[in-house]
Design an enzyme around this catalytic site. Structure first.
Site, short mmCIF file in Angstrom:
data_model
loop_
_atom_site.label_atom_id
_atom_site.label_comp_id
_atom_site.label_asym_id
_atom_site.label_seq_id
_atom_site.Cartn_x
_atom_site.Cartn_y
_atom_site.Cartn_z
N CYS A 148 59.63 31.98 10.79
CA CYS A 148 59.26 31.25 9.82
C CYS A 148 57.72 30.80 10.04
O CYS A 148 57.02 30.32 10.89
CB CYS A 148 59.95 29.81 9.53
SG CYS A 148 59.25 28.89 8.12
N GLY A 202 59.01 22.89 5.29
CA GLY A 202 59.78 21.66 5.61
C GLY A 202 61.20 21.66 5.74
O GLY A 202 61.93 22.66 5.10
N GLU A 203 61.82 20.82 6.55
CA GLU A 203 63.23 20.47 6.68
C GLU A 203 63.65 19.22 5.74
O GLU A 203 63.22 18.05 5.93
CB GLU A 203 63.86 20.21 8.06
CG GLU A 203 65.18 19.72 8.25
CD GLU A 203 66.38 20.35 7.43
OE1 GLU A 203 67.06 19.83 6.71
OE2 GLU A 203 66.46 21.81 7.56
N CYS A 259 58.07 31.41 2.58
CA CYS A 259 56.92 30.23 2.47
C CYS A 259 56.31 30.16 3.87
O CYS A 259 56.51 30.41 4.83
CB CYS A 259 57.93 29.07 2.35
SG CYS A 259 57.85 28.36 0.54
N GLU A 319 53.02 24.82 -0.38
CA GLU A 319 53.34 25.99 -1.09
C GLU A 319 54.70 25.85 -2.01
O GLU A 319 55.70 25.03 -1.62
CB GLU A 319 53.60 27.29 -0.14
CG GLU A 319 52.43 27.82 0.48
CD GLU A 319 52.69 29.23 1.18
OE1 GLU A 319 53.61 29.61 1.07
OE2 GLU A 319 51.89 29.24 2.21
N SER A 361 70.99 26.97 7.10
CA SER A 361 70.43 28.25 7.61
C SER A 361 70.74 28.28 9.10
O SER A 361 70.50 27.59 9.99
CB SER A 361 68.85 27.62 7.69
OG SER A 361 68.32 27.73 6.22
N LEU A 362 71.78 29.17 9.41
CA LEU A 362 72.49 29.36 10.39
C LEU A 362 71.94 30.16 11.49
O LEU A 362 71.39 29.98 12.58
CB LEU A 362 73.88 29.53 10.25
CG LEU A 362 74.87 29.59 11.49
CD1 LEU A 362 74.92 28.29 12.18
CD2 LEU A 362 76.26 30.08 11.18
N HIS A 363 71.83 31.43 11.26
CA HIS A 363 70.92 32.43 12.12
C HIS A 363 71.45 33.05 13.08
O HIS A 363 70.97 33.97 13.75
CB HIS A 363 69.41 32.25 12.04
CG HIS A 363 68.83 31.41 10.62
ND1 HIS A 363 68.94 32.09 9.82
CD2 HIS A 363 68.19 30.39 10.44
CE1 HIS A 363 68.30 31.51 8.55
NE2 HIS A 363 67.80 30.23 9.22
N CYS A 386 61.51 27.56 13.35
CA CYS A 386 61.95 28.74 13.49
C CYS A 386 61.03 29.68 13.82
O CYS A 386 60.16 29.87 13.44
CB CYS A 386 62.82 28.83 12.18
SG CYS A 386 63.84 27.52 11.93
N ASN A 403 61.49 38.69 7.25
CA ASN A 403 60.30 38.79 6.64
C ASN A 403 59.25 39.10 7.91
O ASN A 403 59.35 38.42 8.96
CB ASN A 403 59.84 37.56 5.74
CG ASN A 403 59.96 37.92 4.24
OD1 ASN A 403 59.38 38.72 3.73
ND2 ASN A 403 60.93 37.15 3.63
#
Length: 343
Positions: A118, A158-159, A331, A91, A213-215, A115, A289
């Site tokens: 995601c 992806g990372e 995504c 995507e 991307s800590l979160h 994650c 999301n």
């Protein structure tokens, strides 16, 4: 046969001069591809028929096959589902702002990080994308929409730092003035934090922007949200970011997906401010999301409180404005639905 989009500018010159073409032909070929969005050698009319035939023997220029496209009625955000030559799907997203168009692109088919919030990780990891497949997302979107992309964020499936070589090479291609011609400070790499790769990135001489991307502010909470944290702790990651900042002088964006009851407590905000103290950062607060049914967004009041605590602690922060909410622009969602419908 080689994918021409896998080649750097210098590699392309070497390849075509080895075939007997003049160096300047590389610029002509790249003008057709990157400016005119032509990926068929037969249409490159300023090349002789002999040269066109020779190039067709040795190179392909595969743009991506469009499988599905969703356009937001709210803000025009456009989401693309592409098919690769091997049948895998990825995507990309186009985001429209008053002064720019941003592309969100993928670097892997699926994602190994998984994650919990995601959709991409839910379908597992298949493989890394090639340099050409990363670059082709930009070309294919520009061709489809007949619009020029000015900003690129490596925030799709992806990372990026787990596909390091192809990510870096694609950035050099997109930045090169004869190729993508996108300003280097208009390109952002988003990572969950691979310490050795962050340090390596600092040595590349590429003045790209970095987003982490800590979160979560503690390893206990981050282990639950980002399983890779069990391998790379917050301390290791932030130390790598500090090395990156010392080398580059760049501010780093901290991405923080807020999930009700998991990482949105007042104590979380205070701890986040504490671990980011004296760092040159900007915190992007992102309401989750709804990719997973039991994950809920915090209330508006809680979002504002979280932001206020950071600001009062001297940490720049903003709540990210949601784009493409009506088309599930996060995504991985479009691809996951297709996988489920065909399985």
């Amino acid at each position: 046969m080689k994918n021409l989009l896998d080649l750097s500018y210098e590699e392309l010159i070497t390849e075509i001069t080895n075939l007997g073409l003049e160096r300047y032909r590389a610029d002509q070929i790249l003008d057709w591809i990157f400016n005119k969005k032509v990926n068929n050698f037969d249409e490159m009319t300023n090349l002789s028929k002999k040269h066109r035939a020779l190039l067709k023997e040795h190179f392909s220029i595969p743009f991506l096959k469009l499988l599905d496209k969703k356009v937001s009625r709210i803000d025009g955000t456009t989401k693309f589902l592409w098919e690769l030559e091997d049948g895998n799907t990825i995507e990309s997203v186009m985001l429209f702002h008053p002064d720019r168009i941003t592309a969100c692109i993928s670097t892997q088919v699926g994602c190994p990080v998984k994650c919990i919030f995601c959709a991409t990780g839910m379908s597992g990891f298949v493989r890394n994308l090639t340099t050409g497949e990363i670059v082709a997302q930009i070309l294919s979107m520009e061709k489809e929409e007949k619009k020029k992309i000015g900003n690129v964020v490596y925030m799709g499936m992806g990372e990026p730092l787990l596909n390091y070589e192809n990510t870096i090479k694609s950035i050099r291609t997109l930045n090169h003035k004869k190729m993508g011609n996108i300003g280097i400070r208009r390109i952002t790499i988003s990572t969950v934090g691979i310490p050795d790769r962050i340090i390596q990135l600092a040595e590349e001489g590429l003045d790209v922007k970095l987003a982490l991307s800590l979160h979560a502010p503690t390893n206990f909470k981050r282990d639950q949200l980002v399983p890779l944290n069990k391998k790379y702790s917050i301390e290791e990651i932030l130390n790598a970011v500090k090395i990156y900042q010392k080398k580059t002088g760049n501010r780093v964006t901290i991405e923080y997906v807020l999930i009700k009851g998991m990482n949105d407590e007042i104590s979380d905000a205070k701890k986040l401010a504490e671990i980011l103290k004296n760092m040159k950062v900007f915190v992007n607060l992102i309401p989750v999301n709804p990719t997973v049914e039991d994950l809920k967004k915090p209330s508006r009041e809680r979002l504002l409180t979280f932001k206020r605590i950071l600001l009062e602690s001297g940490i720049e922060a903003e709540i990210r404005r949601e784009k493409g909410a009506d088309i599930e622009a996060a995504c991985g969602q479009l691809r996951l639905k297709r996988i489920k419908s065909t399985s």
